[in-house]
Write a protein that holds these residues in place. Sequence first.
Motif, PDB file in Angstrom:
ATOM      1  N   ASN A 101      54.899  57.742  44.625  1.00 33.02           N
ATOM      2  CA  ASN A 101      56.171  57.390  45.274  1.00 33.02           C
ATOM      3  C   ASN A 101      56.325  58.089  46.628  1.00 33.02           C
ATOM      4  O   ASN A 101      57.387  58.606  46.969  1.00 33.02           O
ATOM      5  CB  ASN A 101      57.355  57.711  44.362  1.00 33.02           C
ATOM      6  CG  ASN A 101      57.456  56.752  43.186  1.00 33.02           C
ATOM      7  OD1 ASN A 101      57.155  55.567  43.313  1.00 33.02           O
ATOM      8  ND2 ASN A 101      57.861  57.275  42.028  1.00 33.02           N
ATOM      9  N   ARG A 159      50.236  46.460  49.301  1.00 30.21           N
ATOM     10  CA  ARG A 159      49.864  47.320  48.170  1.00 30.21           C
ATOM     11  C   ARG A 159      49.177  46.501  47.066  1.00 30.21           C
ATOM     12  O   ARG A 159      49.547  45.360  46.798  1.00 30.21           O
ATOM     13  CB  ARG A 159      51.092  48.025  47.596  1.00 30.21           C
ATOM     14  CG  ARG A 159      51.597  49.146  48.508  1.00 30.21           C
ATOM     15  CD  ARG A 159      52.652  49.995  47.838  1.00 30.21           C
ATOM     16  NE  ARG A 159      52.953  51.153  48.662  1.00 30.21           N
ATOM     17  CZ  ARG A 159      52.299  52.310  48.628  1.00 30.21           C
ATOM     18  NH1 ARG A 159      51.298  52.455  47.772  1.00 30.21           N
ATOM     19  NH2 ARG A 159      52.628  53.306  49.415  1.00 30.21           N
ATOM     20  N   PRO A 195      48.456  45.525  43.337  1.00 31.29           N
ATOM     21  CA  PRO A 195      49.149  45.597  42.044  1.00 31.29           C
ATOM     22  C   PRO A 195      48.193  46.118  40.966  1.00 31.29           C
ATOM     23  O   PRO A 195      47.093  45.587  40.787  1.00 31.29           O
ATOM     24  CB  PRO A 195      49.552  44.151  41.762  1.00 31.29           C
ATOM     25  CG  PRO A 195      48.564  43.336  42.528  1.00 31.29           C
ATOM     26  CD  PRO A 195      48.158  44.131  43.730  1.00 31.29           C
ATOM     27  N   GLY A 228      57.204  48.888  39.600  1.00 26.45           N
ATOM     28  CA  GLY A 228      57.634  48.895  41.002  1.00 26.45           C
ATOM     29  C   GLY A 228      57.363  50.200  41.725  1.00 26.45           C
ATOM     30  O   GLY A 228      57.411  50.246  42.963  1.00 26.45           O
ATOM     31  N   ASP A 229      57.095  51.278  40.982  1.00 31.28           N
ATOM     32  CA  ASP A 229      56.769  52.550  41.632  1.00 31.28           C
ATOM     33  C   ASP A 229      55.409  52.466  42.314  1.00 31.28           C
ATOM     34  O   ASP A 229      54.566  51.619  41.973  1.00 31.28           O
ATOM     35  CB  ASP A 229      56.760  53.686  40.604  1.00 31.28           C
ATOM     36  CG  ASP A 229      58.171  54.122  40.212  1.00 31.28           C
ATOM     37  OD1 ASP A 229      59.120  53.649  40.866  1.00 31.28           O
ATOM     38  OD2 ASP A 229      58.315  54.911  39.277  1.00 31.28           O
ATOM     39  N   THR A 230      55.196  53.364  43.271  1.00 30.59           N
ATOM     40  CA  THR A 230      53.952  53.330  44.038  1.00 30.59           C
ATOM     41  C   THR A 230      53.074  54.527  43.717  1.00 30.59           C
ATOM     42  O   THR A 230      53.559  55.632  43.462  1.00 30.59           O
ATOM     43  CB  THR A 230      54.242  53.315  45.558  1.00 30.59           C
ATOM     44  OG1 THR A 230      54.914  54.528  45.925  1.00 30.59           O
ATOM     45  CG2 THR A 230      55.093  52.121  45.927  1.00 30.59           C
ATOM     46  N   ASP A 253      49.170  56.145  45.167  1.00 34.59           N
ATOM     47  CA  ASP A 253      48.098  56.023  46.149  1.00 34.59           C
ATOM     48  C   ASP A 253      46.873  56.763  45.636  1.00 34.59           C
ATOM     49  O   ASP A 253      46.959  57.951  45.270  1.00 34.59           O
ATOM     50  CB  ASP A 253      48.525  56.616  47.497  1.00 34.59           C
ATOM     51  CG  ASP A 253      49.593  55.775  48.184  1.00 34.59           C
ATOM     52  OD1 ASP A 253      50.416  55.170  47.462  1.00 34.59           O
ATOM     53  OD2 ASP A 253      49.621  55.734  49.415  1.00 34.59           O
ATOM     54  N   CYS A 297      48.817  51.462  46.082  1.00 36.44           N
ATOM     55  CA  CYS A 297      49.008  50.581  44.921  1.00 36.44           C
ATOM     56  C   CYS A 297      50.453  50.597  44.469  1.00 36.44           C
ATOM     57  O   CYS A 297      51.223  51.507  44.810  1.00 36.44           O
ATOM     58  CB  CYS A 297      48.115  51.021  43.761  1.00 36.44           C
ATOM     59  SG  CYS A 297      46.363  51.145  44.159  1.00 36.44           S
ATOM     60  N   THR A 298      50.807  49.600  43.679  1.00 35.80           N
ATOM     61  CA  THR A 298      52.128  49.543  43.068  1.00 35.80           C
ATOM     62  C   THR A 298      51.961  49.172  41.598  1.00 35.80           C
ATOM     63  O   THR A 298      51.046  48.416  41.233  1.00 35.80           O
ATOM     64  CB  THR A 298      53.028  48.522  43.785  1.00 35.80           C
ATOM     65  OG1 THR A 298      54.330  48.552  43.207  1.00 35.80           O
ATOM     66  CG2 THR A 298      52.483  47.096  43.661  1.00 35.80           C
ATOM     67  N   SER A 326      52.492  47.117  38.595  1.00 35.67           N
ATOM     68  CA  SER A 326      52.969  45.749  38.345  1.00 35.67           C
ATOM     69  C   SER A 326      53.106  45.425  36.864  1.00 35.67           C
ATOM     70  O   SER A 326      53.825  44.505  36.497  1.00 35.67           O
ATOM     71  CB  SER A 326      52.010  44.736  38.990  1.00 35.67           C
ATOM     72  OG  SER A 326      50.726  44.816  38.381  1.00 35.67           O
TER      73      SER A 326
END
Length: 839
Positions: free
Chosen positions: A542, A602, A604, A620-622, A624, A634-635, A637
């Motif tokens: 995040n 990003r 998924p 929905g959080d990210t 990396d 990345c996120t 999904s």
Amino acid sequence: MAKREWHSEKKHLKLYLICISIGIASLVSIHSFSTTVRASIDEQSRSLLGADLTLKSRFPFDPQWLDELDSKMSTPLQEWRFAGMAKFLNSSQAPRLIQVRALPKNYPLYGEMKSTPSGGANFLNDKQCLVEASLLLQYQAKIGDEIRLGQSTFTIAAQLDSLPGESGALSELAPRIIIPFSDIESTQLIAFGSRVQYLRHFVFKEEGPNEKLVADIKAQADLNAVRVETSVSRQERIRKISSNLFSFLNISAILSLVLGAIGVGSAIHVYVSKQLKNAAILKCLGAQSSQVFSVYLLQVLLLGILGSSLGVCLGIAIQFLLPQVIGQFLPFEIAVSINPFSMLLGLVSGTLITALAALPSLQKLIELNPSQGLRPETISYQTNNKFKIIFYLLCTLSLMGLSIISSTNPKTGFLSACVLLVIILSLSVCAKGFLLSIKKLFPHFLPFTLRQGLKNLYRPNNQSHILIISLGAGVFVISLLFLLRENLLYQVNKTSKETAPNFVLFDIQHDQSKDLKQLLEKSGVPIIQDVPIIDLRLRKINGLKIKEIIANRDKLPKDQRSPLWTLTRTYRCTYQNKILDTEKLIQGNFVPHFSGDFESERIPVSIEEGMMERLNLKIGDTVDFELSGIELPCTISSVREVEWMQMRPNFFFVFPEGPLNDAPQMQVIVSRSSDPILTNKLQSSINTKFPNISFLDLSLVIQTLTSLLDKLSLTIRFMAGFSILTGFVILISTLKLSQNQRQKESVLLKIMGASQRQIRKILIAEFLSLAILSANIGCFIAYACNHLIGHFVFDNTPPFNINILLLANLSLMIITLCIGYLSSKEIFNAPSLETLRQN
């Protein structure tokens, strides 16, 4: 008077004395041995690790950091561990997956590497190795034989017996071969993607507390995904593991003691009930209540002291046998010694528990009225409810006190006592329920002999309830051990299904994949799963850098802190275009393909539900990742539920096809061969053509795991056997105590026309009823516990194994029938007229 009474009844009470002895013997042996083990751990704390401090990492250490550490510590020593296939050149058997340990000659820094012949690391000369004893036995190899590891051939110089701080029994899962550190490169087993564990051992420059130095090293190690272990932390970990084992054994010991106390209390109840009339007459003749009470209390105390003394002696003898039973699971040497506190604990607890068990019976003596000596029909044999409440409260507190004193810590002791209470209450309630059900719903349609045998369960002073609890407890402990073993193997044994994979190939380099697949196709072996694996490191969550999260971690509430290993570990990830059979989509949408530009969009990814909770993430959080210096934004999904017990590669993070297809990767192939001969040939072919590829035979894993569980369960059954032995002694004692009554009933039946054969059938029906009730109640509670453990611990629903139920019933019926029949021989041989005159 107490002496005279004791001599007249000691032949009936001596078997109950053995009941107390068995319980005390198990308690003393376990407590004394656990004390010895803890002392051995403290004495050998440094040799348990082989160093003062050890660093472990999946990646090579930062050279600059190592230089800094070398200046602060002394005697740095490096070690590498990795998997490989060992081919014994003097054997026609297929190669086997082993764990290679590359060590220098001066290993270990503390302790000793034991070998046969002795010499340990001194045998680590050029192209020589030490081989695990189990491997030598499996391949019938000997010193001087040669083995091939990768591209290099080694000569067996010695048999490896033990390494500092490692259990010989547990090494069967991954047999070890020790090679010189200088020969690593010649094997060519380490290539891109190979799983290598890098270790570096150190000695503190100064004796004494080094907490600040260790704390500084750990702080730096956390940022580099390096695990730090000290001799103190290894000591604490081994103490915890051994404490867990002894806590379980201690429960079994106390259960045996409690069953013995219940048996003694029941016997004293029968004995005192017969003596109430005499006690009332003594009061009529002027004896004080305290005098009458003292007469019987002295007998009870004598019974407790004699039983406890015998139990202490047996316990000390058993303690010297335990290293042979348990020692193979402990990673250190044990010097058995006699512990005075354990002996005192056995003497005091045995005596007090015997007195406590006799308390309800002795209380009746105090309440006796002298006039009841003249009117014995007015004597009450029941205990008032108020006293029952006080008595049961005392029993509960005593059980908890004994459990806490005999355990390594109060919390464990309290929980052990709670477990024991639940077991005993469950057995008691089930036994009472079954007996009442039979009485209320009596099967009048049965033949006379069977009806009479069932009615004998309700004979006054027959103690059927106590017998069912005692025998059922032993059946429960033994059955639960077997069920847990089956539960552990349940998931693993799924590989025996026709469509399930039974071998895995890993450490496959990308350029080897095509040729390997052709070899498998030529051998007629299907490729069930072809899995690419890419190593990634987390860099951001995040938007926050991992180093920032670690630095601020202590400021967060405990429930919001992510475990440190989840932030610093290397994630082995894969890419796939669908949800697999071992996975279940529980949230979001799984994206099978991604063709976008991840520099502006990003990627998924799908996350495993447990990892999502640990990292405090949501849809929905990210996140990396970093791949060889390249950042992958990345996120989240979707979220998957993964069945980890399946013998297939499973992953915390799964990418869609596209972004990682051309990334540096290794591969894993999952396949199946139903022909053992074909499997062995395939192993040899793969090892010859691709020495770096590891072949994991799951059928061999199952065999090894089964063997290991058998050894462990044998250790626990050894102590659990005390419980069922106590039950059998109580059975013999009860039959002896009620022999006169049974004999009288048999004579009356003969007078009424019953034949010797019918009387035998009645007794057999009674003994079989006891055995069937005990076995089924014990198994019922064991099945319930196994189901709960499966649901809450293993996250599965264990199958119903009827074999254990049948075996428990058959075994207990045979043993109970033999004991009952042998104990009742005098009933068949006694003359009827003589019996009538005695009564």
